[in-house]
Design a protein around this motif. Structure first.
Motif, PDB file in Angstrom:
ATOM      1  N   SER A   1     -35.970 -78.115  68.388  1.00 36.22           N
ATOM      2  CA  SER A   1     -36.720 -79.252  67.850  1.00 36.22           C
ATOM      3  C   SER A   1     -37.159 -78.996  66.413  1.00 36.22           C
ATOM      4  CB  SER A   1     -37.940 -79.504  68.752  1.00 36.22           C
ATOM      5  OG  SER A   1     -38.837 -80.366  68.129  1.00 36.22           O
ATOM      6  N   SER A   2     -37.408 -77.725  66.084  1.00 40.08           N
ATOM      7  CA  SER A   2     -37.834 -77.412  64.713  1.00 40.08           C
ATOM      8  C   SER A   2     -36.635 -77.138  63.811  1.00 40.08           C
ATOM      9  CB  SER A   2     -38.775 -76.210  64.725  1.00 40.08           C
ATOM     10  OG  SER A   2     -38.047 -75.035  65.019  1.00 40.08           O
ATOM     11  N   GLY A   3     -35.432 -77.454  64.300  1.00 40.90           N
ATOM     12  CA  GLY A   3     -34.248 -77.389  63.450  1.00 40.90           C
ATOM     13  C   GLY A   3     -33.528 -76.051  63.458  1.00 40.90           C
ATOM     14  N   LYS A   4     -34.010 -75.115  64.287  1.00 45.45           N
ATOM     15  CA  LYS A   4     -33.351 -73.803  64.323  1.00 45.45           C
ATOM     16  C   LYS A   4     -32.374 -73.713  65.509  1.00 45.45           C
ATOM     17  CE  LYS A   4     -37.249 -71.260  63.995  1.00 45.45           C
ATOM     18  NZ  LYS A   4     -38.502 -71.843  63.456  1.00 45.45           N
ATOM     19  N   VAL A   5     -31.591 -72.648  65.529  1.00 44.03           N
ATOM     20  CA  VAL A   5     -30.680 -72.442  66.659  1.00 44.03           C
ATOM     21  C   VAL A   5     -31.289 -71.418  67.623  1.00 44.03           C
ATOM     22  CG1 VAL A   5     -28.585 -72.998  65.381  1.00 44.03           C
ATOM     23  CG2 VAL A   5     -29.390 -70.626  65.466  1.00 44.03           C
ATOM     24  N   VAL A   6     -30.941 -71.569  68.887  1.00 47.29           N
ATOM     25  CA  VAL A   6     -31.387 -70.604  69.889  1.00 47.29           C
ATOM     26  C   VAL A   6     -30.509 -69.367  69.784  1.00 47.29           C
ATOM     27  CG1 VAL A   6     -31.684 -70.173  72.350  1.00 47.29           C
ATOM     28  CG2 VAL A   6     -32.136 -72.454  71.428  1.00 47.29           C
ATOM     29  N   CYS A   7     -31.124 -68.234  69.569  1.00 49.54           N
ATOM     30  CA  CYS A   7     -30.318 -67.022  69.455  1.00 49.54           C
ATOM     31  C   CYS A   7     -31.097 -65.790  69.872  1.00 49.54           C
ATOM     32  CB  CYS A   7     -29.776 -66.853  68.042  1.00 49.54           C
ATOM     33  SG  CYS A   7     -31.062 -66.579  66.840  1.00 49.54           S
ATOM     34  N   GLU A   8     -30.341 -64.729  70.087  1.00 46.32           N
ATOM     35  CA  GLU A   8     -30.928 -63.454  70.438  1.00 46.32           C
ATOM     36  C   GLU A   8     -30.705 -62.513  69.266  1.00 46.32           C
ATOM     37  OE1 GLU A   8     -28.870 -61.392  73.482  1.00 46.32           O
ATOM     38  OE2 GLU A   8     -30.608 -60.184  73.996  1.00 46.32           O
ATOM     39  N   THR A   9     -31.757 -61.848  68.838  1.00 48.30           N
ATOM     40  CA  THR A   9     -31.624 -60.966  67.688  1.00 48.30           C
ATOM     41  C   THR A   9     -32.038 -59.548  68.062  1.00 48.30           C
ATOM     42  OG1 THR A   9     -32.276 -62.842  66.317  1.00 48.30           O
ATOM     43  CG2 THR A   9     -32.272 -60.690  65.253  1.00 48.30           C
TER      44      THR A   9
ATOM     45  N   ASN B   1     -19.880 -64.047  70.390  1.00 47.45           N
ATOM     46  CA  ASN B   1     -20.093 -64.940  69.256  1.00 47.45           C
ATOM     47  C   ASN B   1     -21.328 -64.440  68.502  1.00 47.45           C
ATOM     48  OD1 ASN B   1     -20.408 -67.058  67.511  1.00 47.45           O
ATOM     49  ND2 ASN B   1     -20.638 -68.637  69.095  1.00 47.45           N
ATOM     50  N   PHE B   2     -21.118 -63.799  67.357  1.00 42.90           N
ATOM     51  CA  PHE B   2     -22.247 -63.117  66.709  1.00 42.90           C
ATOM     52  C   PHE B   2     -22.272 -63.310  65.196  1.00 42.90           C
ATOM     53  CE2 PHE B   2     -20.119 -59.664  64.489  1.00 42.90           C
ATOM     54  CZ  PHE B   2     -18.860 -59.736  65.045  1.00 42.90           C
ATOM     55  N   ARG B   3     -23.412 -62.975  64.610  1.00 39.22           N
ATOM     56  CA  ARG B   3     -23.591 -62.875  63.171  1.00 39.22           C
ATOM     57  C   ARG B   3     -24.246 -61.524  62.946  1.00 39.22           C
ATOM     58  NH1 ARG B   3     -26.549 -64.558  59.342  1.00 39.22           N
ATOM     59  NH2 ARG B   3     -28.355 -64.360  60.695  1.00 39.22           N
ATOM     60  N   ILE B   4     -23.809 -60.771  61.951  1.00 40.56           N
ATOM     61  CA  ILE B   4     -24.389 -59.450  61.731  1.00 40.56           C
ATOM     62  C   ILE B   4     -24.703 -59.312  60.250  1.00 40.56           C
ATOM     63  CG2 ILE B   4     -22.405 -57.972  61.221  1.00 40.56           C
ATOM     64  CD1 ILE B   4     -23.336 -56.196  63.619  1.00 40.56           C
ATOM     65  N   GLU B   5     -25.857 -58.703  59.931  1.00 40.36           N
ATOM     66  CA  GLU B   5     -26.295 -58.652  58.551  1.00 40.36           C
ATOM     67  C   GLU B   5     -26.980 -57.312  58.285  1.00 40.36           C
ATOM     68  OE1 GLU B   5     -29.200 -61.319  55.651  1.00 40.36           O
ATOM     69  OE2 GLU B   5     -28.847 -61.935  57.722  1.00 40.36           O
TER      70      GLU B   5
ATOM     71  N   LEU C   1     -28.371 -57.958  64.391  1.00 47.08           N
ATOM     72  CA  LEU C   1     -27.273 -58.568  65.134  1.00 47.08           C
ATOM     73  C   LEU C   1     -27.820 -59.815  65.815  1.00 47.08           C
ATOM     74  CD1 LEU C   1     -24.431 -58.520  66.538  1.00 47.08           C
ATOM     75  CD2 LEU C   1     -25.482 -57.127  68.311  1.00 47.08           C
ATOM     76  N   GLU C   2     -27.191 -60.936  65.551  1.00 52.62           N
ATOM     77  CA  GLU C   2     -27.685 -62.201  66.075  1.00 52.62           C
ATOM     78  C   GLU C   2     -26.592 -62.834  66.920  1.00 52.62           C
ATOM     79  OE1 GLU C   2     -30.243 -64.901  63.365  1.00 52.62           O
ATOM     80  OE2 GLU C   2     -28.337 -65.926  63.685  1.00 52.62           O
ATOM     81  N   ARG C   3     -26.914 -63.099  68.174  1.00 49.77           N
ATOM     82  CA  ARG C   3     -25.961 -63.824  69.021  1.00 49.77           C
ATOM     83  C   ARG C   3     -26.454 -65.247  69.156  1.00 49.77           C
ATOM     84  NH1 ARG C   3     -24.903 -60.473  74.396  1.00 49.77           N
ATOM     85  NH2 ARG C   3     -23.573 -62.287  74.727  1.00 49.77           N
ATOM     86  N   VAL C   4     -25.729 -66.178  68.586  1.00 47.20           N
ATOM     87  CA  VAL C   4     -26.132 -67.583  68.639  1.00 47.20           C
ATOM     88  C   VAL C   4     -25.728 -68.169  69.988  1.00 47.20           C
ATOM     89  CG1 VAL C   4     -25.819 -69.865  67.633  1.00 47.20           C
ATOM     90  CG2 VAL C   4     -25.942 -67.850  66.172  1.00 47.20           C
ATOM     91  N   MET C   5     -26.674 -68.778  70.673  1.00 45.17           N
ATOM     92  CA  MET C   5     -26.386 -69.391  71.959  1.00 45.17           C
ATOM     93  C   MET C   5     -26.055 -70.853  71.701  1.00 45.17           C
ATOM     94  SD  MET C   5     -26.692 -66.759  73.828  1.00 45.17           S
ATOM     95  CE  MET C   5     -27.523 -65.169  73.914  1.00 45.17           C
ATOM     96  N   ARG C   6     -24.794 -71.075  71.414  1.00 46.54           N
ATOM     97  CA  ARG C   6     -24.324 -72.382  70.967  1.00 46.54           C
ATOM     98  C   ARG C   6     -24.489 -73.440  72.056  1.00 46.54           C
ATOM     99  NH1 ARG C   6     -24.908 -74.858  66.890  1.00 46.54           N
ATOM    100  NH2 ARG C   6     -24.562 -72.946  65.706  1.00 46.54           N
ATOM    101  N   GLY C   7     -24.157 -73.081  73.293  1.00 45.95           N
ATOM    102  CA  GLY C   7     -24.219 -74.032  74.409  1.00 45.95           C
ATOM    103  C   GLY C   7     -25.625 -74.555  74.610  1.00 45.95           C
TER     104      GLY C   7
END
Lengths: 393, 393
Positions: A323-331, A355-359, A372-378
């Motif tokens: 609702s606040s415009g962010k994605v649900v993810c695990e970091t 499905n990840f993003r790493i920085e 390490l961020e796993r975006v929970m797209r579903g």
């Protein structure tokens, strides 16, 4: 007559399979790559794993062809779960001496020596570069040189965990706690006693042994009381549970705390579109049987509250996030010792289908700190649709 | 060239299907018997129903060949569900006048006249003898004679309900509340206004109309507030929820109270091995979005408690039931006017695949009182095994 694939041939050679078994193996299409070719894994020429149980061979069984020959690393066997302590221990441990070990909340790692170096293999049978790097920093090869072909089965525990990050152990990095010492080829475990001797001799950390009982119909009340007290103490400390093992390692059963069940539920409902309904139901069923066996009215009321909060709060949090415009993810935050392993680990995650993003977020004390961020797209998409007025069923 | 079955031929004739459609119908194997041959159903020569949606024809669509010709009874359309009120009504009702009707908690019945008599058809499209008996006692044929081919879509509500027994309406027997008047052949509904006129003229009970709103971006706050108040009032009374309908009946959306969601959960977790995981998750998701849209911190805490209790308590009750040597089952009391209908109803339950036990427990005021018991074999066996020490997964 079909020529077997290199993977099947390796399995055939390693396990001495008859031709009919090799054909079945090909047919079922359950062999997968276990490793990424890379100098970091230089001892290994090729490695394949079983993605499903095959005959007596467990899912996660790996065959490595190393510079010195073939190494078989059997999959870690599934430990069955008790839902009620009293009938289960009477049925499965009657007449036996049984130790209760802590079941730690991390990820299952088998450590083996292949060629000159140590390798860390995760549950499904993939050689993990991140874990391998850590293992090489934590272990020397003394044990493995004295016991060739043996593997250390460990729980990898701590905050810097790419798979199961946990805060309750006071471990900022990642540590390994041995719970089984097994022959890689036969999967035969050493007795609890020998395991303890070996851990002392080679300076290995064991998962804590929390108690020992002798299960008989006449001692059953005391046994249940003792186990219940151990579990409750773990529960108070937010720990996961216990594994009961008869001292000869012929039977093992696990049992989890309410804290662990609720933790699982919090996780699953936070990512409710990613997680299976079975995962959710099974945790709830565990709570129900634990409540039935041990709760008085007050404890049950408290458990209901805890359960309700473990389910609802994380879902509402995820809805608020979207609702606040962010994605649900695990970091999670991980620490690498070299950029080489970091790059390799990214490839590893891709191989696992994550499905990840790493920085990279910093460098401290010779360590590369990454997020390490796993975006929970579903879950994100589902919530986002509903918040725009989409309907359900 | 295959000769179509009598069932397909009836559909072809009734719906004027081209040959290719009849072939598809045969292929998909989705036609089922809708009726048991019996003097009680004497107006009907044969009757078949769609077990799945077929083209524009809803699941539960029934074709009756009566002594006077063919009657088409379209399936009751699925009403989609809102999970958040504000965005859903803005998206689906913008610019429209909308009434909020009570969604009562019973079972969906379509009443039609076939030949000389009334018949009650349940959701899936089966002519139910129990409901038909009640319908013939509650309704005369005046409306149906004035509006041939029309059906009354009703909720059958009360304690003496074989499918959804509910205590909250103060109805000991079974009563019928009309929510739609539809053309059986086209499924076209009458407007809300006409439905109300007809109900007055023919003395039909309508589901309560609880409010009317005009949805526009500038009135949305008031609309949401009004709907929320209606839902909260229903919730306090333990009622199920609302259906929003624009007055021309072009869009309908439903929304349920927390009381209803928790009721469903209590039911599903009491029979946790019989009920689908999806059923459970969907109710929990409804609670999460309702909490997100309306709860302050206190309300959320209370909702968590309620949710936890709705899930855990019934499971523990079922475990206690089995532990005390009994079986987990659902029992309702029904009242029949004749032994003939009772016998026919038993056959009907068998046709529906229900695993039941039925027993006459008394006769009072010309009514035969019976107890209908549905044994939940799966849940009973699962619990029983675990209580004997069986393991899970």
């Amino acid at each position: 007559m079909i020529t077997p694939s290199p993977a099947s041939s390796l399995f055939a050679e390693a396990l001495n399979l008859p031709k009919s078994a090799v054909e079945r193996l090909e047919e079922r299409n359950i062999i997968r790559r276990a490793i990424i070719k890379h100098p970091f894994f230089s001892d290994i020429v090729e490695a394949y794993r079983l993605d499903k149980k095959f005959g007596e061979y467990e899912e996660g069984t790996v065959i490595l062809r190393t510079i010195n020959g073939i190494t078989v690393v059997r999959g870690f066997p599934k430990i069955r779960r008790m839902l009620t302590i009293r009938p289960a221990i009477l049925k499965h441990f009657n007449g036996k001496r049984v130790v209760a070990e802590e079941k730690m909340n991390g990820y299952n790692v088998r450590i083996v020596k292949a060629g000159k170096n140590l390798y860390a293999i995760t549950r499904r049978g993939i050689v993990c570069p991140y874990t391998t790097e850590k293992v090489r920093e934590c272990f020397d090869t003394d044990f493995f040189d004295a016991y060739p072909g043996y593997m250390l089965c460990c729980e990898a525990v701590g905050k810097s965990s790419p798979f199961v990050s946990s805060d309750v152990y006071g471990i900022d990095d990642l540590k390994f706690y041995v719970f089984d010492v097994r022959d890689g080829k036969t999967n035969r475990p050493m007795s609890v006693e020998r395991k303890i001797e070996i851990a002392e001799k080679y300076g290995l950390d064991l998962v804590p042994v929390l108690g020992e009982i002798l299960v008989t119909p006449s001692t059953i009340d005391d046994c249940v009381r003792e186990i219940h007290e151990i579990v409750e103490e773990l529960n108070r400390r937010g720990r996961e549970g216990i594994v009961l093992k008869d001292v000869d390692m012929s039977v093992q059963l696990k049992y989890t705390t309410s804290a662990a069940n609720c933790n699982d539920l919090r996780y699953a409902f936070r990512f409710f579109n990613e997680y299976g309904r079975d995962f959710m139901l099974s945790r709830i069923v565990r709570e129900a049987f634990q409540s039935f066996e041990f709760d008085d009215e007050g404890a049950m009321k408290e458990r209901c509250r805890r359960l309700g909060e473990a389910i609802l709060k994380p879902m509402v949090e995820s809805i608020k996030t979207v609702s606040s415009g962010k994605v649900v993810c695990e970091t999670v935050k991980l620490k690498f010792s070299s950029f080489e392993t970091l790059e390799l680990f990214k490839e590893h995650l891709r191989l696992m289908g994550v499905n990840f993003r790493i920085e990279v977020v910093g460098e401290k004390g010779g360590k590369i700190e990454v997020e390490l961020e796993r975006v929970m797209r579903g879950t994100t998409d589902k919530i986002s649709g509903i918040l725009k007025g989409a309907l359900w069923r």
